[in-house]
Scaffold this motif. Structure first.
Motif, PDB file in Angstrom:
ATOM      1  N   TRP A  59       4.126  -0.251 -34.685  1.00 33.36           N
ATOM      2  CA  TRP A  59       3.334   0.021 -35.998  1.00 33.36           C
ATOM      3  C   TRP A  59       2.480   1.353 -35.872  1.00 33.36           C
ATOM      4  CZ3 TRP A  59       4.287  -4.724 -34.652  1.00 33.36           C
ATOM      5  CH2 TRP A  59       4.716  -5.633 -35.635  1.00 33.36           C
ATOM      6  N   ASN A 133      -4.583 -15.368 -46.033  1.00 35.63           N
ATOM      7  CA  ASN A 133      -3.629 -16.383 -45.418  1.00 35.63           C
ATOM      8  C   ASN A 133      -3.944 -16.803 -44.268  1.00 35.63           C
ATOM      9  OD1 ASN A 133      -2.001 -13.689 -45.396  1.00 35.63           O
ATOM     10  ND2 ASN A 133      -1.522 -14.955 -43.550  1.00 35.63           N
ATOM     11  N   THR A 135      -2.416 -17.266 -40.339  1.00 38.63           N
ATOM     12  CA  THR A 135      -1.154 -16.779 -39.397  1.00 38.63           C
ATOM     13  C   THR A 135      -0.705 -17.670 -38.427  1.00 38.63           C
ATOM     14  OG1 THR A 135      -2.595 -14.633 -40.026  1.00 38.63           O
ATOM     15  CG2 THR A 135      -0.675 -14.506 -38.297  1.00 38.63           C
ATOM     16  N   LYS A 160       1.234 -17.863 -43.446  1.00 37.38           N
ATOM     17  CA  LYS A 160       2.263 -17.123 -43.187  1.00 37.38           C
ATOM     18  C   LYS A 160       2.892 -17.655 -41.708  1.00 37.38           C
ATOM     19  CE  LYS A 160       2.416 -12.627 -41.344  1.00 37.38           C
ATOM     20  NZ  LYS A 160       2.397 -11.000 -41.451  1.00 37.38           N
ATOM     21  N   LYS A 162       5.551 -17.253 -38.552  1.00 37.31           N
ATOM     22  CA  LYS A 162       6.630 -16.180 -37.771  1.00 37.31           C
ATOM     23  C   LYS A 162       7.724 -16.891 -37.745  1.00 37.31           C
ATOM     24  CE  LYS A 162       3.719 -12.926 -36.812  1.00 37.31           C
ATOM     25  NZ  LYS A 162       4.188 -11.476 -37.538  1.00 37.31           N
ATOM     26  N   ASP A 191       7.816 -14.269 -41.901  1.00 37.97           N
ATOM     27  CA  ASP A 191       7.490 -12.868 -41.528  1.00 37.97           C
ATOM     28  C   ASP A 191       8.641 -12.888 -40.090  1.00 37.97           C
ATOM     29  OD1 ASP A 191       5.192 -10.652 -40.278  1.00 37.97           O
ATOM     30  OD2 ASP A 191       7.291 -10.231 -40.493  1.00 37.97           O
ATOM     31  N   ASN A 193       9.764  -9.933 -38.982  1.00 34.69           N
ATOM     32  CA  ASN A 193       9.414  -8.775 -37.926  1.00 34.69           C
ATOM     33  C   ASN A 193      10.935  -8.141 -37.693  1.00 34.69           C
ATOM     34  OD1 ASN A 193       7.183 -10.846 -36.875  1.00 34.69           O
ATOM     35  ND2 ASN A 193       6.580  -8.714 -37.239  1.00 34.69           N
ATOM     36  N   GLU A 217       8.906 -11.488 -45.033  1.00 34.87           N
ATOM     37  CA  GLU A 217       8.235 -10.170 -44.676  1.00 34.87           C
ATOM     38  C   GLU A 217       9.134  -9.485 -43.791  1.00 34.87           C
ATOM     39  OE1 GLU A 217       3.869 -10.494 -43.845  1.00 34.87           O
ATOM     40  OE2 GLU A 217       4.184  -8.909 -42.378  1.00 34.87           O
ATOM     41  N   ASP A 241       6.958  -4.518 -44.103  1.00 36.76           N
ATOM     42  CA  ASP A 241       5.802  -4.088 -43.125  1.00 36.76           C
ATOM     43  C   ASP A 241       5.935  -3.129 -42.171  1.00 36.76           C
ATOM     44  OD1 ASP A 241       4.206  -6.363 -40.876  1.00 36.76           O
ATOM     45  OD2 ASP A 241       3.829  -4.381 -41.492  1.00 36.76           O
ATOM     46  N   LYS A 273      -0.927  -2.019 -43.307  1.00 43.35           N
ATOM     47  CA  LYS A 273      -1.878  -2.293 -42.356  1.00 43.35           C
ATOM     48  C   LYS A 273      -2.876  -1.191 -42.013  1.00 43.35           C
ATOM     49  CE  LYS A 273       0.751  -5.698 -39.536  1.00 43.35           C
ATOM     50  NZ  LYS A 273       1.218  -6.235 -40.536  1.00 43.35           N
ATOM     51  N   THR A 300      -3.053  -6.246 -44.303  1.00 42.96           N
ATOM     52  CA  THR A 300      -3.338  -7.136 -42.977  1.00 42.96           C
ATOM     53  C   THR A 300      -3.937  -6.178 -41.918  1.00 42.96           C
ATOM     54  OG1 THR A 300      -1.523  -6.958 -41.614  1.00 42.96           O
ATOM     55  CG2 THR A 300      -0.936  -8.056 -43.840  1.00 42.96           C
ATOM     56  N   THR A 301      -4.260  -7.100 -41.114  1.00 43.49           N
ATOM     57  CA  THR A 301      -4.839  -6.528 -39.806  1.00 43.49           C
ATOM     58  C   THR A 301      -3.727  -6.173 -38.968  1.00 43.49           C
ATOM     59  OG1 THR A 301      -5.385  -8.445 -38.525  1.00 43.49           O
ATOM     60  CG2 THR A 301      -6.958  -7.984 -39.799  1.00 43.49           C
ATOM     61  N   GLY A 326      -3.707 -10.781 -44.920  1.00 47.92           N
ATOM     62  CA  GLY A 326      -3.681 -11.322 -43.614  1.00 47.92           C
ATOM     63  C   GLY A 326      -4.725 -10.768 -42.777  1.00 47.92           C
ATOM     64  N   THR A 329      -7.518 -13.017 -38.928  1.00 47.62           N
ATOM     65  CA  THR A 329      -7.110 -13.270 -37.546  1.00 47.62           C
ATOM     66  C   THR A 329      -8.128 -13.059 -36.387  1.00 47.62           C
ATOM     67  OG1 THR A 329      -6.877 -10.536 -37.850  1.00 47.62           O
ATOM     68  CG2 THR A 329      -4.981 -11.687 -38.185  1.00 47.62           C
TER      69      THR A 329
HETATM   70  O1  164 Z   1      -0.283 -10.847 -42.073  1.00 49.82           O
HETATM   71  C1  164 Z   1      -1.051 -11.702 -41.146  1.00 49.82           C
HETATM   72  O2  164 Z   1      -1.198 -12.764 -41.605  1.00 49.82           O
HETATM   73  C2  164 Z   1      -1.887 -11.342 -40.012  1.00 49.82           C
HETATM   74  C3  164 Z   1      -1.287 -10.046 -39.259  1.00 49.82           C
HETATM   75  C4  164 Z   1       0.165 -10.259 -38.806  1.00 49.82           C
HETATM   76  O3  164 Z   1       0.708 -11.021 -38.964  1.00 49.82           O
HETATM   77  C5  164 Z   1       0.727  -8.955 -37.878  1.00 49.82           C
HETATM   78  C6  164 Z   1      -0.043  -8.034 -37.347  1.00 49.82           C
HETATM   79  C7  164 Z   1       0.430  -7.200 -36.430  1.00 49.82           C
HETATM   80  C8  164 Z   1       1.772  -7.617 -36.014  1.00 49.82           C
HETATM   81  C9  164 Z   1       2.371  -8.458 -36.188  1.00 49.82           C
HETATM   82  O4  164 Z   1       2.469  -9.676 -35.152  1.00 49.82           O
HETATM   83  C10 164 Z   1       1.995  -9.260 -37.406  1.00 49.82           C
HETATM   84  C11 164 Z   1       3.073  -9.041 -38.710  1.00 49.82           C
HETATM   85  O5  164 Z   1       4.026  -8.551 -38.321  1.00 49.82           O
HETATM   86  O6  164 Z   1       2.567  -8.653 -39.825  1.00 49.82           O
END
Ligand code: 164
Ligand code: MG
Length: 372
Positions: A59, A133, A135, A160, A162, A191, A193, A217, A241, A273, A300-301, A326, A329
């Motif tokens: 990121w 949300n 995580t 959310k 993964k 998500d 990724n 996502e 993202d 972000k 989101t963070t 998001g 966290t």
């Molecule tokens: O979006 C959220 O619920 C929290 C942030 C989050 O999921 C992420 C933050 C940073 C890296 C990743 O692991 C993840 C993402 O992909 O959005």
């Protein structure tokens, strides 16, 4: 200007399709006088500002590059940190831009959200609370369902999860178990990724609809905007993202990447972000541009420490009627740099009144008084 390195561990590694996140290392940035409303000529800086630069590979720039950019900026700018352009790399820029925004908002006796809305957004009065949300990382169907049930029991109505870290059949089992555990009313997001091929993503989206998944996502790799556009309008939203991250290697600006995604009709939702886009200011501008184009922004963070995480709450508050973000966290961290001034409660976070990020909540963390 002062730079203080930190490292905070997560309670347990967050398992994602990109691997595990087990700690977050970054830098606090402290600045004194100067700025638009501050008198830098005064011997003692009148108001302090604090920022956080917490790089995350995929990121932002790497940790070492972030440190170098902050050190170079500190050498060039002194304490006022106002006359010099901020660093280019996103996490380093986030640290400096946030410190300046905090200082200038505190000087103006305004909250960070007010400053962001008035200078970078719609100018609308910021929200007092923002929806968030939960995580949930990768895990077995039973582990995932239990984590989701626990989140709903403490008030979250948006989850959310993964995906992409195992065969699609395994993720379908997990989502089925989640839906069985939380019922139909809870909003479910996934998500991936960027883990899937186009074929796998098409199969996933065909079947996720049965579980009422609101959006997926980053189903495809970051650069495949055409592939994401092709996945839309199939009953499950598409969110970008990683495709929006600048990564600090002299690429296009954050706003250009968001605009490019919108022009490619690649997203129903953009996950913004602040750390990846280079600052709260640029993030509010990107969110405003997305809304104007009919694309929903979600903030989101990057699993940040309390300073950047609280600032991200202000970013969300500056976006009128923002969707669940998001931002909850803090609970993923085993330790943090200060008590949380914006804890998640009942699926929402109350925005600190300020001035600045959280008035004096972070004083002393990086202002050189206690060696911080
Ligand atoms: O979006 C959220 O619920 C929290 C942030 C989050 O999921 C992420 C933050 C940073 C890296 C990743 O692991 C993840 C993402 O992909 O959005
Ligand atoms: Mg994501």
């Amino acid at each position: 200007m002062r730079i203080r390195p930190f490292s905070v561990p997560l309670v347990a590694p967050l398992s994602t399709a990109r691997g595990e996140i087990s700690q977050r290392r970054g830098f606090l940035v402290g600045i004194g006088g100067g700025g638009e409303d501050n008198d830098a000529s005064k011997a003692e800086p009148t108001v302090q500002g604090i920022g956080e630069a917490t790089p995350l590979p995929g990121w932002t720039e790497p940790y070492g590059r972030c440190r170098k950019e902050l050190e170079a900026f500190a050498a060039a700018s002194g304490d006022a940190a106002s006359a010099v352009d901020p660093p280019e790399a996103p996490a380093a820029r986030h640290g400096v831009a946030l410190a300046r925004l905090d200082r200038d908002a505190r000087t103006a006796n305004a909250s960070l959200a007010e400053r962001l809305s008035n200078r970078h957004g719609t100018g609308a009065a910021p929200a007092d609370t923002v929806p968030v949300n939960a995580t949930v990382g990768d895990g077995s169907p039973a582990e995932t369902a239990a984590s989701c049930r626990e989140a709903v029991d403490v008030g979250f109505d948006c989850l959310k999860v993964k995906v992409g870290n195992r065969a699609l059949s395994g993720d379908l089992e997990r989502l089925r178990a989640v839906r069985d555990a939380v019922g139909e009313a809870v909003t479910l997001r996934a998500d991936a990724n960027g883990a899937w091929s186009r074929g796998t993503a098409e199969r996933a989206i065909e079947q996720f609809g049965a579980f009422g998944v609101d959006y997926v996502e980053q189903p495809l790799p970051a650069d495949d905007l055409e592939g994401h556009a092709h996945l839309r309008s199939r009953g499950v939203g598409i969110a970008l993202d990683e495709s929006l991250a600048v990564r600090g290697d002299g690429e296009t600006s954050p706003l250009d990447r968001v605009r490019r995604a919108i022009e490619a009709e690649a997203a129903d939702v953009v996950v913004l972000k602040p750390m990846a886009l280079g600052g709260p200011d640029l993030t509010v501008e990107a969110a405003t541009a997305a809304r104007e184009a009919g694309v929903e922004p979600v903030i989101t963070t990057t699993i940040d420490a309390v300073v950047a995480r609280t600032a991200a709450v202000h970013v969300a508050a500056a976006i009128p009627d923002v969707s669940a973000c998001g931002l909850a966290t803090g609970g993923l961290l085993a330790e943090d740099l200060a008590p949380d001034p914006a804890p998640a409660e009942g699926g929402r976070i109350r925005v600190p009144d300020g001035p600045g990020i959280a008035d004096g909540a972070f004083d002393g963390l990086c202002d050189g008084t206690d060696g911080g």
